[in-house]
Design an enzyme around this catalytic site. Structure first.
Site, short mmCIF file in Angstrom:
data_model
loop_
_atom_site.label_atom_id
_atom_site.label_comp_id
_atom_site.label_asym_id
_atom_site.label_seq_id
_atom_site.Cartn_x
_atom_site.Cartn_y
_atom_site.Cartn_z
CG ASP A 47 -0.26 -0.07 2.65
OD1 ASP A 47 0.99 -0.13 2.51
OD2 ASP A 47 -0.88 0.03 3.66
N GLY A 48 2.14 1.16 0.12
CA GLY A 48 3.01 2.35 0.08
C GLY A 48 3.58 2.44 1.14
CD GLU A 49 0.88 1.49 5.89
OE1 GLU A 49 1.43 0.48 6.34
OE2 GLU A 49 -0.38 1.86 6.18
CG ASP B 119 21.32 34.91 -2.75
OD1 ASP B 119 22.50 34.56 -2.02
OD2 ASP B 119 20.33 34.15 -3.01
CE LYS C 201 17.82 34.49 -4.48
NZ LYS C 201 18.01 33.11 -4.31
NE ARG D 232 13.81 32.57 -4.34
CZ ARG D 232 14.18 31.54 -5.17
NH1 ARG D 232 13.18 31.13 -6.34
NH2 ARG D 232 15.31 31.10 -5.28
#
Ligand code: R5P
Length: 294
Positions: free
Chosen positions: A37-39, A172, A195, A197
């Site tokens: 089940d993806g666990e 930055d 920078k 953003r």
């Protein structure tokens, strides 16, 4: 009897093995797989009672699975009687969401730290993105160590470039803790840009240092290349000034959404990252730095 065992988790199989080798520590066997089940399924394949368990797991790619894997492994190690559980997390994800930029947002950095603290007794990381939060101790109430890749990057630059025709650039203000410090340590010239953003995928770079860029090798250094837009805009601005070549170096090469190819297209001659995150750009090895710390 071995007292330290290094376990390489799925995101850091190669790096974990190198760290174990360089630290002269035993490499342990651990199974991490998935349930249908993806666990996430975790099992230590050897006894760890009374041992110091070192879990190496960087948090990119699959940051969410990576988090679950290290927390499950760490918590399990404690329950199985490990003396101490140390997490080596070279790239610590979720640190950039360090403020509620918009109403109702989660402070992901705090919550990620809280989750890791449930699995670990100590965390070791490399150049975590600390901006509004200044110190690891503000987030982690366990033993913590912040390593810097600066000396490894400085060594790389000084071997490949000459101080006579090279300028190290930080895209930055925040990046001066890498770019300027590295440049100062090897006596190279440096320039720090500004920078702005506007969104995760839109940034504007302002070149604030005017110098004769012609004939120069420009090496831009930053902590993370994620969407790549910071580097791409910096490369474009520098290219307008006709340098010899522009090179990009980062600590953590995330390269989301095809950033590596976009950066090449923008004109970066070489792109190099440390192996904090596995990527074809890896050219600076951190295993020695980390091995000394475990
Ligand atoms: C941000 O302040 C960091 O230092 C990096 O400049 C930033 O995370 C890079 O992100 P991106 O590649 O998405 O522009």
């Amino acid at each position: 009897m071995e007292q330290k065992i290094v376990f390489a988790l799925p995101n850091s199989i190669g790096l974990g093995a190198r760290i174990a080798e360089r630290a002269n520590a035993k490499k342990g066997e651990l199974t991490i797989s998935g349930f249908p089940d993806g666990e996430t399924y975790v099992r230590f394949e050897e006894h760890i009672e009374g041992k110091e368990v070192i879990l190496v797991q960087t948090m990119n790619p699959r940051p969410n699975e990576a988090m679950m894997e290290i927390v499950l492994a760490g918590r399990t190690a404690k329950e199985l009687g490990a003396k101490k559980v140390v997490g080596v997390v070279p790239y610590l994800a979720y640190m950039r969401q360090d403020k509620r930029f918009h109403f109702g947002e989660s402070l992901s950095n705090k919550i990620a730290a809280w989750m890791l603290m449930h699995g670990l007794d100590k965390i070791i990381t490399v150049d975590p993105h600390l901006h509004r939060v200044k110190e690891m101790g503000e987030l982690f109430h366990i033993e913590h160590k912040k390593l810097s890749a600066n000396s490894a990057i400085a060594e790389f630059i000084s071997k490949k470039f000459s101080e006579k025709d090279t300028v190290i650039v930080g895209p930055d203000i925040e990046s001066s803790q890498w770019a300027k410090r590295i440049a100062d340590s090897i006596r190279f010239r440096s320039a720090i840009f500004l920078k702005e953003r506007f969104s995760p995928r839109k940034v504007k770079i302002k070149v604030t240092t005017e110098l004769d860029w012609r004939g120069k090798n420009v090496v831009i250094v930053d902590d993370i290349i994620s969407s790549g837009h910071t580097m791409i805009e910096a490369v474009k601005e520098i290219k307008k000034r006709k340098p010899e070549a522009v090179h990009c170096i980062c600590v953590h090469g995330i390269f989301a959404e095809g950033a590596f190819e976009k950066l090449r297209k923008a004109g970066a001659k070489t792109i190099v990252s440390t192996n904090s995150v596995k990527h074809k750009s890896n050219g600076i090895d951190l295993s020695g730095l980390i091995a000394k710390e475990i």
